[in-house]
Write an enzyme that holds these catalytic residues in place. Structure first.
Site, PDB file in Angstrom:
ATOM      1  N   HIS A 154      41.646 141.823  57.684  1.00  0.00           N
ATOM      2  CA  HIS A 154      40.598 141.433  56.738  1.00  0.00           C
ATOM      3  C   HIS A 154      41.159 140.515  55.657  1.00  0.00           C
ATOM      4  CE1 HIS A 154      42.732 144.859  55.346  1.00  0.00           C
ATOM      5  NE2 HIS A 154      41.787 145.477  54.663  1.00  0.00           N
ATOM      6  N   TYR A 155      42.315 140.872  55.120  1.00  0.00           N
ATOM      7  CA  TYR A 155      42.963 140.049  54.095  1.00  0.00           C
ATOM      8  C   TYR A 155      43.401 138.708  54.683  1.00  0.00           C
ATOM      9  CZ  TYR A 155      46.221 138.729  50.373  1.00  0.00           C
ATOM     10  OH  TYR A 155      46.874 138.059  49.365  1.00  0.00           O
ATOM     11  N   SER A 156      44.043 138.738  55.848  1.00  0.00           N
ATOM     12  CA  SER A 156      44.515 137.510  56.481  1.00  0.00           C
ATOM     13  C   SER A 156      43.360 136.570  56.786  1.00  0.00           C
ATOM     14  CB  SER A 156      45.275 137.846  57.765  1.00  0.00           C
ATOM     15  OG  SER A 156      46.399 138.673  57.510  1.00  0.00           O
ATOM     16  N   SER A 158      40.425 136.464  55.327  1.00  0.00           N
ATOM     17  CA  SER A 158      39.837 135.947  54.085  1.00  0.00           C
ATOM     18  C   SER A 158      40.652 134.794  53.532  1.00  0.00           C
ATOM     19  CB  SER A 158      39.707 137.068  53.049  1.00  0.00           C
ATOM     20  OG  SER A 158      40.975 137.474  52.553  1.00  0.00           O
TER      21      SER A 158
END
Length: 248
Positions: A154-156, A158
């Site tokens: 999810h972080y990557s 985004s």
């Protein structure tokens, strides 16, 4: 500290109450500019503004709320007379986990804060910059957006999206006097570490050839240069600050 000329410039810094955002505000002030801090944590903003002094101000803003962002941008413009710099720094990790184990609401919230919010701030601020014919937008992405960290899809995703937004917006604004660039730092030891597992923190360090984390002040120095008039022929670009982890 090398002098970067931001004399008379007003910078909006999201996530400005702590970490890289606060270090960026300190560098902007040291360079002669003024800093407007946006953060969801109102108490932290008050503390940061008190620490920074007279040329700093702040407002609690939910950055995923389009109306709240637009209202805050108009208020900042009315008070300062211009918005010269926008630093999209606010972000969350959303914790760590395998993609198939992450809760959908956690995945969506991470995308909202890390990618939708920079779109909303840019949407609100760009027309105000265009009125003056000048602006610098610096998006704080991540090395994870280049490489894709395991247990952080999810972080990557985004941050990869933020890189793409930077490239598109930079091309759209070419010739307007507004330049848009992003940076892709490796991990810096800030409060965001509290959102990660120790295993993930150790993984990030193991990938950095300089064998240390970035210092917020180091990241702030790169942001300050990209926010200055000295940055005049780069737009839609990605600037690495990963301690040698990424050399592209």
């Amino acid at each position: 500290m090398n002098q970067i000329d931001l004399e008379g410039r007003t910078a909006i810094i999201t996530g400005g109450a702590r970490g890289i955002g606060l270090a960026t505000a300190e560098r902007v002030l040291a360079s002669g500019g003024s800093a407007v801090l946006w953060d969801v944590d109102g108490a932290a903003i008050e503390e940061a503004v008190a620490q920074l002094g007279a040329r700093a101000s702040g407002q609690a803003v939910e950055l995923t709320d389009a109306d709240a962002v637009t209202d805050a941008a108009k208020a900042a413009f009315a008070e300062a007379g211009s918005i010269d710099i926008l630093v999209n720094n606010a972000g969350i990790t959303g914790g760590n986990g395998k993609t198939w184990e992450l809760a959908p609401d956690v995945w969506r919230r991470t995308i909202e804060v890390n990618l939708v919010a920079p779109f909303l701030t840019s949407r609100a601020v760009v027309p105000l910059m265009m009125e003056k014919g000048y602006g610098r937008i610096v998006n704080v992405a991540s090395i994870a957006g280049k490489e894709g960290n395991p247990n952080a899809s999810h972080y990557s995703a985004s941050k990869a999206g933020l890189i793409g937004l930077t490239k598109s917006l930079g091309k759209e604004l070419a010739g307007t006097g507004i330049l848009v660039n992003c940076i892709t730092p490796a991990a810096a030891r800030t409060a965001i570490f509290d959102q990660m597992s120790q295993e993930h923190i150790d993984y990030m360090l193991s990938k950095i050839p300089l064998n240390r984390y970035a210092e917020p002040a180091e990241v702030a120095a790169m942001i300050a240069w990209l926010a200055s008039e000295d940055c005049s022929f780069s737009t839609g670009a990605v600037f690495d600050i990963s301690g040698g982890r990424a050399v592209y």
